[in-house]
Scaffold this motif. Structure first.
Motif, PDB file in Angstrom:
ATOM      1  N   ALA A 261       0.644  -1.232   0.168  1.00  0.00           N
ATOM      2  CA  ALA A 261       0.204   0.072   0.006  1.00  0.00           C
ATOM      3  C   ALA A 261       0.906   1.240  -0.026  1.00  0.00           C
ATOM      4  CB  ALA A 261      -0.967   0.071   1.344  1.00  0.00           C
ATOM      5  N   ILE A 262       0.769   2.208  -0.913  1.00  0.00           N
ATOM      6  CA  ILE A 262       1.125   3.509  -0.733  1.00  0.00           C
ATOM      7  C   ILE A 262       0.323   4.583  -0.714  1.00  0.00           C
ATOM      8  CG2 ILE A 262       2.415   5.080  -2.629  1.00  0.00           C
ATOM      9  CD1 ILE A 262       3.599   2.573  -4.248  1.00  0.00           C
ATOM     10  N   ASN A 263       0.661   5.425   0.137  1.00  0.00           N
ATOM     11  CA  ASN A 263      -0.241   6.615   0.580  1.00  0.00           C
ATOM     12  C   ASN A 263       0.425   7.638   0.001  1.00  0.00           C
ATOM     13  OD1 ASN A 263      -1.422   8.663   1.647  1.00  0.00           O
ATOM     14  ND2 ASN A 263      -0.812   8.250   3.829  1.00  0.00           N
ATOM     15  N   LEU A 264      -0.334   8.215  -1.248  1.00  0.00           N
ATOM     16  CA  LEU A 264       0.120   9.187  -2.195  1.00  0.00           C
ATOM     17  C   LEU A 264      -0.321  10.711  -2.050  1.00  0.00           C
ATOM     18  CD1 LEU A 264       1.680   9.640  -5.178  1.00  0.00           C
ATOM     19  CD2 LEU A 264      -0.573   9.006  -6.078  1.00  0.00           C
ATOM     20  N   MET A 265       0.482  11.542  -1.888  1.00  0.00           N
ATOM     21  CA  MET A 265       0.140  12.646  -1.150  1.00  0.00           C
ATOM     22  C   MET A 265       0.860  13.907  -1.900  1.00  0.00           C
ATOM     23  SD  MET A 265       0.376  11.773   2.873  1.00  0.00           S
ATOM     24  CE  MET A 265       1.970  11.153   2.745  1.00  0.00           C
ATOM     25  N   SER A 266       0.084  14.890  -2.261  1.00  0.00           N
ATOM     26  CA  SER A 266       0.520  16.268  -2.745  1.00  0.00           C
ATOM     27  C   SER A 266      -0.404  17.357  -2.425  1.00  0.00           C
ATOM     28  CB  SER A 266       0.608  16.059  -4.324  1.00  0.00           C
ATOM     29  OG  SER A 266      -0.902  15.972  -4.864  1.00  0.00           O
ATOM     30  N   SER A 267      -0.161  18.600  -3.076  1.00  0.00           N
ATOM     31  CA  SER A 267      -0.993  19.938  -3.066  1.00  0.00           C
ATOM     32  C   SER A 267      -2.206  19.391  -4.212  1.00  0.00           C
ATOM     33  CB  SER A 267      -0.354  20.876  -3.685  1.00  0.00           C
ATOM     34  OG  SER A 267       0.767  21.084  -2.828  1.00  0.00           O
ATOM     35  N   PRO A 268      -3.317  19.892  -4.189  1.00  0.00           N
ATOM     36  CA  PRO A 268      -4.334  19.807  -5.107  1.00  0.00           C
ATOM     37  C   PRO A 268      -3.602  20.125  -6.693  1.00  0.00           C
ATOM     38  CG  PRO A 268      -5.278  21.116  -3.555  1.00  0.00           C
ATOM     39  CD  PRO A 268      -3.686  20.885  -3.068  1.00  0.00           C
ATOM     40  N   GLY A 269      -3.903  19.060  -7.513  1.00  0.00           N
ATOM     41  CA  GLY A 269      -3.622  19.309  -8.754  1.00  0.00           C
ATOM     42  C   GLY A 269      -1.954  19.016  -9.260  1.00  0.00           C
TER      43      GLY A 269
END
Ligand SMILES: Nc1nc2c(ncn2[C@@H]2O[C@H](COP(=O)(O)OP(=O)(O)OP(=O)(O)O)[C@@H](O)[C@H]2O)c(=O)[nH]1
Ligand SMILES: [Zn+2]
Ligand SMILES: [Zn+2]
Ligand SMILES: [Zn+2]
Length: 239
Positions: A50-58
């Motif tokens: 499982a990978i938790n993929l995070m970033s700012s919107p867009g």
């Protein structure tokens, strides 16, 4: 924003000294971490990475997932959990790739937590040996606080977001295993210094790897796919 995770309460504490709100936040996080621990074990037992993929919107999370599933779908089973405040838009994009997907809508919430992932997994068919992508709500702040039970954290930063992000959002960048620097096709048009970014990241997380990508043009995707394959020690690849 933040009424669910208590991160705004913490800011109040710093200014006005309500110590009980600190206890509340710690309690919320302790419960979250406990459930995340169970989820991690459950996923490991089924060889699910499982990978938790995070970033700012867009920044390009869904674009990268669409592309990855289309490129590697014959080689690896994928499943996707999509997190957004509202709409099924991202889930529809993933559905079109053929991967099983479930959408979580957080309403006013600004992040996914372990309870949300746990209930999403109750309705998602995740085959043993799958790569499970969890696309978090677009936000560089609160998602960093909440363990979901993932095996790895990946942060996407796009070059259009400007300088200094690892220093401004240190929790997010300190807790990640990999940073994908996306939209490098736009480097000629924006004021973004890759060397300075790497330098800033080194201050908050010297162990994080950085891969330069363009999820639309395709630059760096082979390195991303190699990183992914190399993280699947539980799978025995037939020769
Ligand atoms: N030029 C360029 N555009 C990109 C790239 N990757 C994504 N985009 C564009 O950036 C926009 C946002 O991409 P998404 O994949 O929806 O981003 P996201 O992180 O999933 O967005 P949220 O779920 O809303 O947080 C879209 O118009 C994409 O086509 C890239 O590498 N280069
Ligand atoms: Zn918040
Ligand atoms: Zn929050
Ligand atoms: Zn998205």
């Amino acid at each position: 924003m933040c009424e669910t995770c208590g991160c705004s309460d913490d800011a109040v504490v710093h200014h006005e000294g309500h110590s009980h709100t600190v206890v509340l936040e710690q309690d919320v996080l302790a419960k979250n971490d406990h459930l995340a621990g169970h989820t991690r074990q459950r996923l490991r037992d089924r060889d699910v990475f499982a990978i938790n993929l995070m970033s700012s919107p867009g920044a390009g999370k869904t674009t990268l997932l669409e592309r990855t599933v289309r490129a590697l779908g014959d080689e690896l089973p994928f499943a996707v959990v999509e997190g957004d405040q509202e709409t099924q838009l991202d889930a529809s994009r993933i559905e079109a790739t053929g991967a099983p997907v479930v959408q979580i809508n957080t309403g006013a919430g600004c992040h996914l937590d372990a309870t949300m992932l746990d209930s999403a997994l109750g309705t998602l068919a995740v085959a043993p040996g799958s790569v499970l992508f969890v696309e978090n709500v677009g936000n560089l702040v609160c998602p960093a606080l909440f363990d979901l039970g993932e095996a790895a954290r990946v942060v996407i930063l796009s070059v259009t977001e400007g300088p200094g992000k690892p220093l401004k959002y240190p929790h997010m960048f300190a807790s990640t295993d990999l940073v994908l620097l996306n939209k490098v096709d736009l480097l000629p048009y924006v004021d973004f210094d890759v060397a300075e970014f790497n330098h800033d990241l080194g201050h908050v997380n010297p162990r994080a790897r950085v891969l330069e990508l363009s999820a639309t043009r395709g630059d760096g995707l082979d390195s991303w796919y190699s990183w992914l394959r190399a993280r699947l020690p539980l799978r025995s690849v037939p020769s």
